[in-house]
Design an enzyme around this catalytic site. Structure first.
Site, PDB file in Angstrom:
ATOM      1  N   LYS A 164      22.513   8.771 -10.554  1.00 18.15           N
ATOM      2  CA  LYS A 164      23.469   8.654 -11.425  1.00 18.15           C
ATOM      3  C   LYS A 164      23.040   8.935 -12.962  1.00 18.15           C
ATOM      4  CE  LYS A 164      26.937   5.554  -9.474  1.00 18.15           C
ATOM      5  NZ  LYS A 164      27.595   4.244  -9.322  1.00 18.15           N
ATOM      6  N   ARG A 222      23.385   2.132  -1.820  1.00 23.79           N
ATOM      7  CA  ARG A 222      24.492   3.200  -1.474  1.00 23.79           C
ATOM      8  C   ARG A 222      23.589   4.391  -2.309  1.00 23.79           C
ATOM      9  NH1 ARG A 222      28.185   6.573  -4.066  1.00 23.79           N
ATOM     10  NH2 ARG A 222      29.826   7.169  -2.782  1.00 23.79           N
TER      11      ARG A 222
HETATM   12  C1  9MG Z   1      32.242   5.527  -4.656  1.00 19.91           C
HETATM   13  N1  9MG Z   1      31.329   4.951  -5.431  1.00 19.91           N
HETATM   14  C2  9MG Z   1      30.624   5.767  -6.416  1.00 19.91           C
HETATM   15  N2  9MG Z   1      29.607   4.844  -7.193  1.00 19.91           N
HETATM   16  C3  9MG Z   1      29.755   3.532  -6.404  1.00 19.91           C
HETATM   17  C4  9MG Z   1      28.954   2.303  -6.608  1.00 19.91           C
HETATM   18  O1  9MG Z   1      28.042   2.284  -7.548  1.00 19.91           O
HETATM   19  N3  9MG Z   1      29.298   1.252  -5.722  1.00 19.91           N
HETATM   20  C5  9MG Z   1      30.273   1.495  -4.909  1.00 19.91           C
HETATM   21  N4  9MG Z   1      30.669   0.436  -4.129  1.00 19.91           N
HETATM   22  N5  9MG Z   1      30.889   2.780  -4.728  1.00 19.91           N
HETATM   23  C6  9MG Z   1      30.691   3.674  -5.406  1.00 19.91           C
END
Ligand code: 9MG
Length: 280
Positions: free
Chosen positions: A223, A257
């Site tokens: 990110k 994630r």
């Molecule tokens: C789809 N998506 C993109 N970034 C995310 C994040 O930080 N958390 C979750 N749950 N979904 C995300």
């Protein structure tokens, strides 16, 4: 804590950190015969995420990056459902559907998805009722504003207090809709209406969110909180992403994630070796 996710007869133990692999279905172009040109590569990518050790595959058909445009229900269904069907037919892995649309939630679960990952925390019309009916685990993520405008000028009185108030309100709404608390996960939404400083304060104070007594799902991978700090493109953000993921797990994250599953699995193994050195 001994958290676990349950969906039908599937159970995911969260006593150890789990990796959620990101599977974004890019904007499609019809190939001949109506099959999406991008379905094959997406299926191959799913296979590699599973082989690298992902416990969950997160399938999303609408970009939620800052400035992203909305996608129609049909478009999202066309991208997401074939992929849920493929992963469900070929792998035993947990499948989460990254959507805010109730229609996509129900069709994805019908096609084999086990978890709803909603960056809008079931605030879209009809989403609460559908999630209650589906009776699968749901991740409630915090976002300030909407993807199109959330990074324009994010402001917080106290970022943990404000996010906590949001979680209180959403949890209450879920329970009122008939969703059981043991089906809920929380996610502070790194990068969703947060400045660089907000994101690092959130990471620094993340452990305060353990007070909710619910599993934490965290997404930091590649990110801008990494990219803007290091001034590197997404392809050069692995070390920064792993560093942030390690810090987040140390502060209570249960599910991470990520794009890079194998490196993250390796990082978790190093953490576990440190914790279990006597058994080595
Ligand atoms: C789809 N998506 C993109 N970034 C995310 C994040 O930080 N958390 C979750 N749950 N979904 C995300």
């Amino acid at each position: 804590q001994g958290f676990q996710l349950v969906c039908g007869d599937k159970c995911l133990d969260l006593s150890q950190p789990r990796v959620m692999g990101i599977l974004n279905v890019t904007p499609d172009s019809f190939s001949d015969g109506g099959r999406f040109a991008n379905l094959e590569p997406a299926c191959r990518h799913a296979d590699s995420l599973v082989s690298e050790g992902a416990s969950i595959i997160d399938i999303g058909g609408e970009s939620t990056r800052p400035g992203a445009a909305e996608v129609s229900v049909q478009h999202e269904l066309d991208r997401v459902i074939p992929l849920v069907e493929y992963v469900s037919a070929h792998h035993d892995v947990w499948i989460s559907v990254d959507t805010s649309k109730p229609e996509v939630m129900s069709e994805a679960v019908a096609a084999g998805a086990h978890l709803i990952n909603d960056v809008r925390a079931l605030q879209e019309p009809g989403a609460l009722a559908v999630a209650a009916k589906l009776n699968v685990p749901v991740c409630l993520m915090h976002m300030q504003g909407q993807p199109r405008t959330m990074q324009d000028a994010p402001v917080y009185q106290d970022i943990i207090g404000d996010i906590s108030a949001f979680f209180e309100e959403r949890i209450e709404a879920c329970l009122d809709a008939g969703i059981t608390r043991d089906n809920l996960l929380l996610d502070p939404g790194f990068g969703f209406g947060k400045t660089l400083s907000h994101n690092y304060e959130l990471l620094n104070r993340q452990a305060e969110l353990k007070a909710f007594g619910l599993p934490l799902l965290i997404g930091l991978s590649r990110k801008s909180m990494i990219g803007n700090l290091l001034n590197v493109p997404p392809s050069e953000r692995l070390a920064g992403s792993l560093s942030a993921a390690l810090l987040s797990i140390q502060q209570g994250a249960h599910i991470i994630r990520v794009h890079d599953v194998k490196p993250t699995m390796d990082m978790i193994k190093v953490m576990q070796a440190c914790a279990n050195y006597q058994a080595l």
